[in-house]
Write a protein that holds these residues in place. Sequence first.
Motif, PDB file in Angstrom:
ATOM      1  N   LEU A 158      18.736 -10.676 -32.321  1.00 56.40           N
ATOM      2  CA  LEU A 158      19.266 -11.621 -31.333  1.00 56.40           C
ATOM      3  C   LEU A 158      20.715 -11.293 -30.993  1.00 56.40           C
ATOM      4  N   ALA A 159      21.495 -10.909 -32.005  1.00 57.69           N
ATOM      5  CA  ALA A 159      22.889 -10.541 -31.773  1.00 57.69           C
ATOM      6  C   ALA A 159      22.998  -9.294 -30.891  1.00 57.69           C
ATOM      7  N   GLU A 160      21.996  -8.433 -30.931  1.00 57.53           N
ATOM      8  CA  GLU A 160      21.991  -7.216 -30.107  1.00 57.53           C
ATOM      9  C   GLU A 160      21.469  -7.474 -28.695  1.00 57.53           C
ATOM     10  N   GLY A 161      21.034  -8.703 -28.410  1.00 60.54           N
ATOM     11  CA  GLY A 161      20.615  -9.044 -27.053  1.00 60.54           C
ATOM     12  C   GLY A 161      19.134  -9.330 -26.885  1.00 60.54           C
ATOM     13  N   LEU A 162      18.370  -9.263 -27.958  1.00 56.45           N
ATOM     14  CA  LEU A 162      16.947  -9.574 -27.866  1.00 56.45           C
ATOM     15  C   LEU A 162      16.781 -11.087 -27.709  1.00 56.45           C
ATOM     16  N   GLU A 163      15.855 -11.505 -26.844  1.00 54.17           N
ATOM     17  CA  GLU A 163      15.599 -12.929 -26.636  1.00 54.17           C
ATOM     18  C   GLU A 163      14.113 -13.199 -26.783  1.00 54.17           C
ATOM     19  N   ARG A 164      13.792 -14.273 -27.465  1.00 52.40           N
ATOM     20  CA  ARG A 164      12.400 -14.679 -27.620  1.00 52.40           C
ATOM     21  C   ARG A 164      11.971 -15.441 -26.371  1.00 52.40           C
ATOM     22  N   ILE A 165      10.784 -15.160 -25.873  1.00 49.40           N
ATOM     23  CA  ILE A 165      10.270 -15.843 -24.681  1.00 49.40           C
ATOM     24  C   ILE A 165       9.728 -17.206 -25.083  1.00 49.40           C
ATOM     25  N   ASP A 166      10.138 -18.214 -24.354  1.00 50.55           N
ATOM     26  CA  ASP A 166       9.698 -19.586 -24.615  1.00 50.55           C
ATOM     27  C   ASP A 166       8.221 -19.726 -24.255  1.00 50.55           C
ATOM     28  N   THR A 167       7.461 -20.328 -25.152  1.00 51.04           N
ATOM     29  CA  THR A 167       6.027 -20.512 -24.903  1.00 51.04           C
ATOM     30  C   THR A 167       5.647 -21.992 -24.855  1.00 51.04           C
ATOM     31  N   SER A 168       6.613 -22.837 -24.621  1.00 52.35           N
ATOM     32  CA  SER A 168       6.290 -24.259 -24.457  1.00 52.35           C
ATOM     33  C   SER A 168       6.218 -24.538 -22.957  1.00 52.35           C
ATOM     34  N   GLY A 169       5.247 -25.318 -22.577  1.00 44.09           N
ATOM     35  CA  GLY A 169       5.159 -25.699 -21.174  1.00 44.09           C
ATOM     36  C   GLY A 169       4.176 -24.869 -20.373  1.00 44.09           C
TER      37      GLY A 169
END
Length: 176
Positions: free
Chosen positions: A114-125
């Motif tokens: 995450l600190a290197e720029g990776l982002e988890r895709i939100d799966t709510s909604g």
Amino acid sequence: DRLSARVDFSIFLLYNMDCMRKHKKDHHLQTIQELKEGWQRTQADFDNYQKRSEAEKLEYLGFGKAEFMIKITPVLDNFRRAFEHKPTSTYEVEVGRYISGIKQIEKQLEDILLAEGLERIDTSGEFNPAFHEAISCEVNKKVPADHIIAELESGWMFGNKVLKPAKVRGSKGKKS
């Protein structure tokens, strides 16, 4: 009369020489100005080249990071799968410590990414095909149509690029 003609001629020569000096001086000043402007344009072009080169270098580094992130994200998914199948034992305290330790390792790895720029895709909604991959689509009384029931595998983004879409179960809504 001869003296007057010589004086007139001398004045004429002095005047012409002065005009020539002024013309040469003006010409030299103009040449200097043209060279200065050319140098400034060249300097600006070089500065722009350096900025473009730096931006391209950072972009290539980003591509390298993205490729690495694609390779490492399955490890995070495997950690999560392992926790879904944690062992039960009469040694509850020992198993609890083991699970806690593994959970800390997972968290540490995720924090680094995450600190290197990776982002988890939100799966709510709501389901979005740009970010989600539907593994199944099911009738569900509680979840409205075109919404996500559950995440099966995490999805990941790096910058504005989807590295891996989230694998999800989607809802068809209530059965008609």
